[in-house]
Design a protein around this motif. Structure first.
Motif, short mmCIF file in Angstrom:
data_model
loop_
_atom_site.label_atom_id
_atom_site.label_comp_id
_atom_site.label_asym_id
_atom_site.label_seq_id
_atom_site.Cartn_x
_atom_site.Cartn_y
_atom_site.Cartn_z
N PHE A 700 74.42 67.87 159.18
CA PHE A 700 75.57 68.08 160.05
C PHE A 700 75.74 69.56 160.38
CE2 PHE A 700 76.60 63.87 158.45
CZ PHE A 700 77.12 63.25 159.56
N GLN A 701 75.41 70.41 159.40
CA GLN A 701 75.45 71.84 159.70
C GLN A 701 74.40 72.19 160.77
OE1 GLN A 701 77.70 74.21 158.39
NE2 GLN A 701 76.81 75.35 160.11
N ASP A 702 73.21 71.59 160.69
CA ASP A 702 72.18 71.80 161.72
C ASP A 702 72.65 71.26 163.06
OD1 ASP A 702 70.63 72.93 159.76
OD2 ASP A 702 69.49 71.07 159.37
N LEU A 703 73.36 70.14 163.00
CA LEU A 703 73.87 69.55 164.24
C LEU A 703 74.84 70.49 164.94
CD1 LEU A 703 73.88 66.89 165.93
CD2 LEU A 703 75.88 66.20 164.63
N VAL A 704 75.73 71.13 164.14
CA VAL A 704 76.69 72.07 164.72
C VAL A 704 75.98 73.33 165.21
CG1 VAL A 704 78.67 73.54 164.17
CG2 VAL A 704 78.62 71.18 163.37
N GLY A 710 77.17 77.00 174.82
CA GLY A 710 77.71 75.96 175.70
C GLY A 710 76.76 74.84 176.01
N ARG A 711 75.59 74.81 175.38
CA ARG A 711 74.59 73.76 175.63
C ARG A 711 74.62 72.79 174.47
NH1 ARG A 711 68.97 76.41 177.02
NH2 ARG A 711 68.52 74.20 177.35
N ILE A 712 74.71 71.53 174.80
CA ILE A 712 74.83 70.48 173.78
C ILE A 712 73.55 69.67 173.77
CG2 ILE A 712 76.11 68.45 173.06
CD1 ILE A 712 78.54 69.60 174.39
N SER A 713 72.92 69.58 172.63
CA SER A 713 71.71 68.77 172.48
C SER A 713 71.58 68.37 171.03
CB SER A 713 70.46 69.56 172.93
OG SER A 713 70.32 70.72 172.15
N LEU A 714 71.13 67.16 170.83
CA LEU A 714 70.92 66.67 169.47
C LEU A 714 69.64 67.28 168.92
CD1 LEU A 714 71.83 62.90 169.91
CD2 LEU A 714 73.15 64.63 168.69
N PRO A 715 69.69 67.81 167.68
CA PRO A 715 68.46 68.39 167.10
C PRO A 715 67.45 67.30 166.76
CG PRO A 715 70.21 68.35 165.46
CD PRO A 715 70.83 67.89 166.76
N VAL A 744 85.50 63.10 160.79
CA VAL A 744 85.36 64.11 161.84
C VAL A 744 83.90 64.53 161.99
CG1 VAL A 744 86.04 66.43 162.55
CG2 VAL A 744 87.72 64.88 161.54
N LEU A 745 83.18 64.64 160.87
CA LEU A 745 81.75 64.97 160.97
C LEU A 745 81.01 63.92 161.80
CD1 LEU A 745 81.01 66.15 157.32
CD2 LEU A 745 81.31 67.57 159.36
N LEU A 746 81.30 62.65 161.53
CA LEU A 746 80.66 61.59 162.31
C LEU A 746 81.16 61.58 163.75
CD1 LEU A 746 80.69 58.74 159.64
CD2 LEU A 746 78.75 60.13 160.37
N LEU A 747 82.44 61.95 163.94
CA LEU A 747 82.97 62.02 165.31
C LEU A 747 82.25 63.08 166.12
CD1 LEU A 747 85.03 61.22 167.46
CD2 LEU A 747 86.63 62.85 166.43
N ILE A 748 81.95 64.21 165.49
CA ILE A 748 81.21 65.26 166.22
C ILE A 748 79.84 64.74 166.63
CG2 ILE A 748 80.12 67.52 165.97
CD1 ILE A 748 82.45 68.32 164.19
N ARG A 749 79.18 64.02 165.76
CA ARG A 749 77.87 63.45 166.11
C ARG A 749 78.01 62.43 167.24
NH1 ARG A 749 72.93 63.44 163.98
NH2 ARG A 749 71.56 61.71 164.53
N LEU A 752 78.38 64.27 170.50
CA LEU A 752 77.08 64.77 170.97
C LEU A 752 76.21 63.64 171.51
CD1 LEU A 752 76.21 67.44 168.25
CD2 LEU A 752 77.28 67.76 170.47
N GLU A 753 76.33 62.46 170.95
CA GLU A 753 75.58 61.31 171.48
C GLU A 753 76.05 60.97 172.89
OE1 GLU A 753 76.09 58.20 168.69
OE2 GLU A 753 74.63 58.99 167.24
#
Length: 976
Positions: A700-704, A710-715, A744-749, A752-753
């Motif tokens: 999740f830290q890598d995800l953040v 400003g660019r959003i992409s899944l690692p 909230v951690l899962l909400l952030i993922r 991003l999805e």
């Protein structure tokens, strides 16, 4: 005429006492010519040795000319009498490699192009225009110079006009050289076939000799006038004159007797020759007519022969030419009274044959294996069929191709399904009979490969259809270009005819004024139009278009009618050369409309492929298969369909909306399912959330960390490391620590999805924005219900909602608020300008989150406010110091600080305790006022000051609050 004087079979005699005499052995003089195979029967041949010594009508007709070659080129090349196909002389003698050898270009010779002459053309073009302008302005001055010369020395000039040969003392016409110089034999030859031109030349020679005679007579008369004395002397000799008259009378009598003999000897024979010549010409015409009838009689067998080799255009041209000959040359022939109707029926039969042939061609072209080969099938055959259909005005032939396209598209999908099912062992075709049911038994990888195969087949199918339709359109444009050139040629001929009429009027004026044409125009300056018109006026009325040599041309009369049908050679894009006739009477509007319909047929082919693909998708989606796909599978499917849509748009040049609409419909269903799954997942997480700080896994830290700039992409998923990283206590976002819960951690993922799905499927951007807004609103409202509304007590079974739960909830909301601007920018970059109004949802969500955070802060203050109210209401100013009330307050403040300090930033903690301190001062001030304790320095004031000092010291001793300005002087009422 094709023949010339040199090719005439009638020999010219040099003797003066013979007219003409045919050679006895004609075979020795003329080499026999072998003609090509002819579909017409050969004319009867005669033996020249057994005929009279006069010109033979039959023998002379056997000379081969170009008009005998009536067989088509394919029939000549495909000679069935040859045992095998033979090459030309070089390949047969020196081998096949002789022809294929390429000559290496010389390195010493430069490549000359048009650009080398560009400078010269630029320099010479203005000079040429000036030269032409000067030539048109300046008029010939020969006429005026000749007139001036005549006025200065007329007598000398007139004598100079007479050739010097007449002035020679040894002038004698008996000499052959002198005779040929004075009277060229070519001017009297009537057997050459030149007709009007020879007659005009003979008349011009006669006029010149008469002119010379007039000049000589005028000079003689002038000389006589100079010797008038001798004339008067003759008049005086009357008796002598009478003797002369008597001798003259006798001479006249003798002359008349001679003329009578000459009339019997020469004139009667000449007139007989003229009568025989006229009879001969009539026989030639009759023979040509019979030969033309024989040719026309062979029309039907020839047409059948052409049809057997699929030469539809040649057969139609032959029928049209024959009908024209029947209406013009052979009109009224009783034996051909039914031939016209028979040819019409044969033409209708050819129409049906061409339509059936085109239908067969379309079926064979579209149903051949769909490999990477996109070449046109039998382009020459296609071009021939299209020319024939255009010639017969069958302009709806493209509809046949359209029907075949529909059937082929159906067969493509069916064949692909059959081939794929046959390779899958899990599907029992004997139990499951229907193809649709067999297809529904496939898993996603198998079905995806099948769809990919169908799309590739359709792509090749469209390329093949485009190549064929482009060839048909090129034929239509060739005919259209031919029509345009024909109109330009007619305009040019009309302009030339107008110029010729002007020249004719000038010639008529000169003739009326008594001037010779050769005198009016200088040598070589006679215009072509004037020469032609003069030759036509000087042609004898008895001259025939077909001379004696025309017997060797069997198509003499046919050429006059068929010469109206000019042809031009055109080459299709595929390199097929075709002859386009002028009898293709199609208007430009019809041809343009036909070309547009053919182009529309290509668009229809794209629509057909899309429609069949939509039906294939709907057949698979009946059991909800597409709605059950996960995001990766649906993204893969969406990319495949988008690629096929772009390929078809590039091939056909127009967008087809059916497949795009089906993709959008499935995308909407996917969005609904995608959103419902994640909303349900979020709801379950919230219902089971105990609102305790959770550890942050490394992923999740890598995800953040992947969300940067400003660019959003899944690692991308990294391979499992040898040493697993331990989870962290806080989530580090741009240097700030965030204590969060697992939800909230899962909400952030999940957020991003949503953003990643928008990148993969751009068509669902607006729907995803609406769904994501709904998800964020749901989290805000549900978390408010669970924490502030104490819903977690019943849902999760918490005993109470602590200040730590409230602070943790506030910090989670702050984390979501931090990402809302980044999410907004991500969607804004993918929306159309007219859709920017939808971004207001993020503004509303941000406001709602800030309000929720403020409510949590107010709740924390309210908790302490109720505590202060409870404790300070019982406060009494008495010893010991510090009092138990203040000890309890400081203890609760320490617990509050301990609960929120690690969760909230230091600035927020200070602001919160300032608000708590303000509430404390308010309640303390109220209690002191109730106890009537004032700031007068008395004992009670001292006790209160000691308690306040204890409170201040304990509060400032807390971590991060040492510099907090408490301003405790406000607890005392100010004196008025």
């Amino acid at each position: 005429m094709a023949s010339s004087h040199s090719s005439s079979p009638v020999p010219q005699s040099n003797s003066s006492d013979a007219f003409f005499k045919k050679e006895v052995d004609a075979t020795k003089r003329f080499r026999p010519v072998q003609s090509l195979p002819d579909v017409c029967p050969k004319e009867p041949t005669g033996n020249p040795n057994s005929l009279h010594d006069s010109p033979s009508l039959v023998v002379d007709q056997q000379r081969w000319t170009i008009y005998h070659s009536k067989v088509n080129l394919p029939a000549a090349l495909n000679d069935p009498r040859l045992a095998k196909r033979e090459s030309d002389f070089f390949t047969k003698t020196w081998g096949v490699d002789f022809v294929d050898t390429e000559v290496t270009p010389s390195f010493y010779l430069p490549q000359i192009t048009k650009e080398h002459f560009a400078l010269y053309q630029q320099e010479i073009t203005p000079r040429e225009k000036v030269h032409e302008r000067c030539t048109n302005i300046c008029t010939p001055k020969d006429t005026f110079d000749r007139t001036i010369l005549h006025t200065h020395d007329k007598s000398r000039t007139d004598l100079e006009q007479v050739p010097k040969i007449f002035m020679k003392p040894d002038f004698a016409l008996e000499d052959s050289l002198t005779f040929n110089a004075v009277l060229p034999w070519s001017h009297f030859s009537t057997a050459g076939g030149k007709g009007n031109r020879d007659a005009a030349s003979s008349k011009l020679l006669q006029e010149k000799l008469s002119h010379y005679l007039d000049i000589v007579e005028v000079n003689i008369a002038h000389q006589i006038s100079l010797r008038s004395e001798a004339f008067f002397h003759a008049m005086t000799s009357q008796h002598e004159l009478q003797d002369y008259l008597r001798k003259t009378s006798q001479a006249v009598k003798l002359l008349r007797e001679k003329i009578s003999k000459i009339d019997k000897v020469m004139c009667e024979g000449s007139l007989r020759v003229l009568r025989l010549s006229l009879t001969r010409n009539n026989c030639i015409k009759a023979y040509n007519k019979l030969k033309l009838m024989a040719t026309v009689h062979q029309t039907q067998p020839t047409v059948q022969l052409l049809l057997s080799t699929s030469e539809y255009v040649g057969a139609l041209d032959l029928i049209a030419t024959t009908q024209e000959v029947l209406q013009q040359e052979l009109q009224g022939i009783h034996s051909f009274r039914h031939l016209g109707s028979q040819l019409c029926e044969l033409e209708k039969l050819i129409d049906k044959m061409m339509i059936a042939e085109f239908s067969t061609y379309a079926r064979n072209d579209l149903n051949r294996p769909l490999e990477d080969d996109c070449q046109i099938l039998e382009e020459e055959r296609l071009v021939s069929l299209v020319f024939g259909l255009l010639k017969q005005r069958k302009l709806n032939f493209y509809e046949i191709y359209g029907d075949e396209m529909i059937n082929t598209a159906k067969n493509v999908i069916k064949q692909c399904v059959v081939n794929t099912v046959s390779q899958i062992e899990e599907i029992d075709t004997e139990v499951v009979v229907k193809l649709a049911d067999q297809m529904r038994m496939m898993n996603f990888p198998q079905w995806f490969d099948l769809l990919k195969n169908i799309f590739s087949k359709f792509t090749i199918f469209l390329k093949r259809v485009k190549a064929t339709l482009n060839t048909i359109r090129s034929v239509v444009f060739l005919v259209l270009d031919k029509n345009q050139k024909t109109r330009d040629l007619e305009d040019t001929l009309q302009k030339n005819s107008a110029k010729e009429s002007m020249v004719d009027s000038e010639v008529a004026y000169l003739t009326h004024e008594g001037m010779f044409i050769s005198d009016a125009f200088g040598d070589g300056e006679l215009p072509a139009g004037a020469a032609d018109s003069a030759s036509q006026r000087n042609t004898s009325p008895n001259s025939e278009p077909c001379s004696s040599d025309s017997v060797s041309e069997p198509e003499c009369t046919t050429d006059s009618s068929s010469s109206k049908e000019h042809t031009s050679s055109s080459v299709t894009p595929g390199g097929v050369e075709m002859m386009i006739g002028e009898d293709m009477k199609l208007t430009d509007l019809e041809l343009v409309r036909l070309a547009n319909n053919i182009q529309e047929l290509l668009y229809n082919a794209s629509d057909i492929c899309h429609d069949r693909s939509v039906k294939f998708l709907m057949a698979r989606a009946k059991d909800g298969f597409l709605e059950k796909l996960n995001s990766n599978e649906f993204v893969t499917l969406s990319r495949l369909m988008e690629g096929f849509i772009l390929d078809t748009e590039q091939i056909c040049g127009r967008k087809s909306m059916s497949l795009r609409g089906a993709l959008q419909s499935q995308a909407n269903r996917f969005v609904n399912r995608f959103h419902e799954e994640r909303k349900t997942k979020l709801s379950l997480l919230l219902d089971n959330e105990r609102w305790k700080q959770a550890e942050v896994p490394a992923e999740f830290q890598d995800l953040v960390d992947s969300v940067s700039d400003g660019r959003i992409s899944l690692p991308e998923k990294k391979p499992t490391a040898t040493e697993e990283r331990k989870p962290a206590e806080f989530l580090i976002v741009e240097g700030q620590k965030y204590a969060t819960v697992g939800t909230v951690l899962l909400l952030i993922r999940i957020i991003l999805e949503y953003c990643q799905c928008v990148d993969n499927i751009p068509s669902i951007t607006t729907d995803m924005l609406t769904r994501l807004s709904d998800l964020l609103k749901y989290f805000n409202s549900r978390s408010c219900q669970l924490v502030l509304g104490a819903g977690a007590l019943q849902v999760v079974g918490l005993k109470t909602i602590t200040t730590k739960n409230l602070a943790l909830s506030s910090r989670c909301l702050q984390l979501i608020v931090h990402y809302i601007p980044i999410i907004r920018a991500h969607f804004e970059a993918r929306l159309q300008p007219k859709q920017f109004s939808m971004l207001r949802h993020f503004d509303h969500i941000t406001k709602d989150y800030h309000d929720h955070i403020a409510e949590i802060s107010a709740k924390l203050v309210a908790i302490m406010d109720s505590l202060f109210d409870k404790l300070l209401s019982k406060y009494e100013v008495k010893a010991p110091v510090p009092s138990a009330c203040f000890r309890n307050i400081c203890k609760q403040m320490a617990k509050m600080h301990e609960a929120i300090y690690d969760l909230l930033p230091e600035e927020q903690t200070q602001m919160l305790f300032l608000r708590i301190n303000a509430s404390y001062k308010l309640h303390l001030k109220r209690q002191l006022a109730h106890l009537s304790v004032v700031n007068d320095g008395g004992p009670l004031n001292g006790l209160v000051t000691s308690d306040v000092a204890f409170y201040t010291g304990n509060l400032q001793a807390l971590k991060g609050l040492n510099n907090l300005d408490l301003n405790m002087a406000e607890i005392w009422e100010q004196k008025r």
